[in-house]
Motif scaffolding. Structure first.
Motif, PDB file in Angstrom:
ATOM      1  N   LYS A  56       0.944  -1.067  -0.030  1.00 10.06           N
ATOM      2  CA  LYS A  56       0.020   0.011   0.103  1.00 10.06           C
ATOM      3  C   LYS A  56       0.762   1.449  -0.176  1.00 10.06           C
ATOM      4  CE  LYS A  56      -3.488  -2.041   2.685  1.00 10.06           C
ATOM      5  NZ  LYS A  56      -4.038  -2.294   4.339  1.00 10.06           N
ATOM      6  N   LEU A  57       2.220   1.110  -0.201  1.00  9.57           N
ATOM      7  CA  LEU A  57       3.187   2.250   0.097  1.00  9.57           C
ATOM      8  C   LEU A  57       3.033   3.213  -1.456  1.00  9.57           C
ATOM      9  CD1 LEU A  57       6.187   1.032   1.652  1.00  9.57           C
ATOM     10  CD2 LEU A  57       4.841   2.700   2.470  1.00  9.57           C
ATOM     11  N   PRO A  58       3.117   4.337  -1.213  1.00 10.40           N
ATOM     12  CA  PRO A  58       3.341   5.289  -2.414  1.00 10.40           C
ATOM     13  C   PRO A  58       4.443   4.522  -3.474  1.00 10.40           C
ATOM     14  CG  PRO A  58       3.450   6.728  -0.460  1.00 10.40           C
ATOM     15  CD  PRO A  58       3.448   5.037   0.113  1.00 10.40           C
ATOM     16  N   LEU A  59       4.126   4.596  -4.675  1.00  8.37           N
ATOM     17  CA  LEU A  59       5.188   3.928  -5.764  1.00  8.37           C
ATOM     18  C   LEU A  59       6.455   4.231  -5.315  1.00  8.37           C
ATOM     19  CD1 LEU A  59       5.094   2.179  -8.055  1.00  8.37           C
ATOM     20  CD2 LEU A  59       4.694   4.182  -9.335  1.00  8.37           C
ATOM     21  N   GLU A  60       6.931   5.461  -5.052  1.00  6.37           N
ATOM     22  CA  GLU A  60       7.986   5.966  -4.992  1.00  6.37           C
ATOM     23  C   GLU A  60       9.017   5.452  -3.721  1.00  6.37           C
ATOM     24  OE1 GLU A  60       5.225   8.702  -3.863  1.00  6.37           O
ATOM     25  OE2 GLU A  60       5.728   7.949  -5.726  1.00  6.37           O
ATOM     26  N   ALA A  61       8.317   4.936  -2.699  1.00  6.76           N
ATOM     27  CA  ALA A  61       9.053   4.290  -1.392  1.00  6.76           C
ATOM     28  C   ALA A  61       8.953   2.831  -1.660  1.00  6.76           C
ATOM     29  CB  ALA A  61       7.972   4.692  -0.324  1.00  6.76           C
ATOM     30  N   LYS A  62       8.127   2.281  -2.469  1.00  8.19           N
ATOM     31  CA  LYS A  62       7.812   0.844  -2.469  1.00  8.19           C
ATOM     32  C   LYS A  62       9.130  -0.169  -2.913  1.00  8.19           C
ATOM     33  CE  LYS A  62       3.822  -0.311  -3.774  1.00  8.19           C
ATOM     34  NZ  LYS A  62       2.504  -0.593  -4.424  1.00  8.19           N
ATOM     35  N   PHE A  63       9.643   0.485  -3.656  1.00  5.69           N
ATOM     36  CA  PHE A  63      11.171  -0.595  -4.323  1.00  5.69           C
ATOM     37  C   PHE A  63      12.011  -0.877  -3.063  1.00  5.69           C
ATOM     38  CE2 PHE A  63      15.266  -0.579  -6.221  1.00  5.69           C
ATOM     39  CZ  PHE A  63      15.253  -2.127  -6.533  1.00  5.69           C
ATOM     40  N   GLY A  64      12.255   0.326  -2.451  1.00  6.77           N
ATOM     41  CA  GLY A  64      13.271   0.432  -1.293  1.00  6.77           C
ATOM     42  C   GLY A  64      13.121  -0.391  -0.379  1.00  6.77           C
ATOM     43  N   VAL A  65      11.807  -0.006   0.158  1.00  8.91           N
ATOM     44  CA  VAL A  65      11.356  -1.150   1.439  1.00  8.91           C
ATOM     45  C   VAL A  65      11.173  -2.419   1.201  1.00  8.91           C
ATOM     46  CG1 VAL A  65       9.271  -1.070   2.981  1.00  8.91           C
ATOM     47  CG2 VAL A  65      10.139   1.244   2.237  1.00  8.91           C
ATOM     48  N   TYR A  66      10.729  -2.642  -0.172  1.00 12.32           N
ATOM     49  CA  TYR A  66      10.485  -4.021  -0.616  1.00 12.32           C
ATOM     50  C   TYR A  66      11.790  -4.831  -0.623  1.00 12.32           C
ATOM     51  CZ  TYR A  66       8.848  -8.277  -3.058  1.00 12.32           C
ATOM     52  OH  TYR A  66       8.721  -9.538  -3.470  1.00 12.32           O
ATOM     53  N   THR A  67      12.987  -4.184  -1.091  1.00 10.72           N
ATOM     54  CA  THR A  67      14.166  -4.781  -1.252  1.00 10.72           C
ATOM     55  C   THR A  67      14.676  -5.066   0.066  1.00 10.72           C
ATOM     56  OG1 THR A  67      14.655  -3.509  -3.418  1.00 10.72           O
ATOM     57  CG2 THR A  67      16.431  -4.221  -2.137  1.00 10.72           C
ATOM     58  N   ALA A  68      14.532  -4.362   0.985  1.00  7.87           N
ATOM     59  CA  ALA A  68      15.027  -4.569   2.436  1.00  7.87           C
ATOM     60  C   ALA A  68      14.277  -5.632   3.114  1.00  7.87           C
ATOM     61  CB  ALA A  68      14.847  -3.157   3.522  1.00  7.87           C
ATOM     62  N   PHE A  69      13.023  -5.501   2.562  1.00  7.59           N
ATOM     63  CA  PHE A  69      12.054  -6.847   3.076  1.00  7.59           C
ATOM     64  C   PHE A  69      12.545  -8.123   2.569  1.00  7.59           C
ATOM     65  CE2 PHE A  69       8.327  -9.554   2.191  1.00  7.59           C
ATOM     66  CZ  PHE A  69       7.843  -9.649   3.311  1.00  7.59           C
ATOM     67  N   ILE A  70      12.896  -8.032   1.351  1.00  7.37           N
ATOM     68  CA  ILE A  70      13.355  -9.499   0.593  1.00  7.37           C
ATOM     69  C   ILE A  70      14.656  -9.790   1.287  1.00  7.37           C
ATOM     70  CG2 ILE A  70      13.849 -10.309  -1.473  1.00  7.37           C
ATOM     71  CD1 ILE A  70      11.028 -10.245  -1.098  1.00  7.37           C
ATOM     72  N   TYR A  71      15.490  -8.735   1.460  1.00  5.29           N
ATOM     73  CA  TYR A  71      16.800  -9.243   2.037  1.00  5.29           C
ATOM     74  C   TYR A  71      16.588 -10.007   3.727  1.00  5.29           C
ATOM     75  CZ  TYR A  71      21.055  -8.521   4.851  1.00  5.29           C
ATOM     76  OH  TYR A  71      22.003  -9.090   5.634  1.00  5.29           O
ATOM     77  N   TYR A  72      15.798  -9.232   4.341  1.00  3.98           N
ATOM     78  CA  TYR A  72      15.570  -9.803   5.750  1.00  3.98           C
ATOM     79  C   TYR A  72      14.778 -11.148   5.694  1.00  3.98           C
ATOM     80  CZ  TYR A  72      17.801  -6.141   8.751  1.00  3.98           C
ATOM     81  OH  TYR A  72      18.839  -5.315   9.110  1.00  3.98           O
ATOM     82  N   LYS A  73      13.892 -11.221   4.717  1.00  6.13           N
ATOM     83  CA  LYS A  73      13.188 -12.542   4.700  1.00  6.13           C
ATOM     84  C   LYS A  73      14.276 -13.542   4.250  1.00  6.13           C
ATOM     85  CE  LYS A  73       9.247 -13.697   3.807  1.00  6.13           C
ATOM     86  NZ  LYS A  73       8.578 -14.528   4.813  1.00  6.13           N
ATOM     87  N   LYS A  74      15.281 -13.200   3.344  1.00  3.38           N
ATOM     88  CA  LYS A  74      16.177 -14.356   2.880  1.00  3.38           C
ATOM     89  C   LYS A  74      17.050 -14.652   4.274  1.00  3.38           C
ATOM     90  CE  LYS A  74      18.580 -16.716   0.263  1.00  3.38           C
ATOM     91  NZ  LYS A  74      17.873 -18.117  -0.415  1.00  3.38           N
TER      92      LYS A  74
END
Length: 168
Positions: A109-127
């Protein structure tokens, strides 16, 4: 809190520490991401806090060796780090997975301009959490588990593709 405490015996102390060290970071970032829009901020507040919590708890688990052996700290209430076992590890991971599950709803639900960075951090921590889950508990207690630079590059690329395809 680390200056005066080294052991968090209760869930309340644990939650208070995480709020003050991680949840508030998620809230500060969220305020910037929604450009001060109070309605969007309030809508995503819980998910932002859960993402901060998940990141902090993964760090606690990853840093178990140094926290326990070098700094004599235990952040996990009810867990004896001197007899850390698979049952305790599974309990901690289950809690983190729930934080991640709720956080992902907010990331979407984040604004588009914030989504990529937050999602990348999310994916890293999930890994990283996945690596910790697949590492025997005695190894977590004796060495620092990490994600290789090669894997970080792959995660970044996969995040970018997911972002561009609007899968997030």
């Amino acid at each position: 809190m680390d200056l005066i405490k080294s052991d968090y015996h209760s869930k309340q102390e644990y939650d208070e520490y995480i709020y003050g060290s991680a949840d508030v970071v998620g809230l500060m970032c969220l305020k910037v991401f929604v450009d001060g829009n109070d309605e969007r901020y309030n809508e995503l507040k819980e998910e932002a806090m859960r993402l901060g919590s998940a990141f902090q708890k993964v760090n606690f688990l990853r840093d178990l060796k140094d926290d326990n052996l070098v700094l004599n700290r235990n952040y996990f209430p009810g867990v004896d780090l001197n007899s850390f076992d698979e049952k305790a590890k599974a309990m901690i991971i289950k809690e983190i997975e729930e934080d991640f599950r709720i956080a992902l709803q907010g990331i979407k639900k984040l604004p588009l301009e914030a989504k990529f960075g937050v999602y990348t951090a999310f994916i890293y921590y999930k890994k990283l959490l996945n690596k910790l889950e697949n590492t025997p508990c005695h190894k977590i207690g004796s060495e620092r588990i990490r994600v290789s630079n090669y894997m970080k590059g792959l995660l970044f690329a996969n995040s970018f593709v997911s972002y561009k395809l609007k899968l997030v």
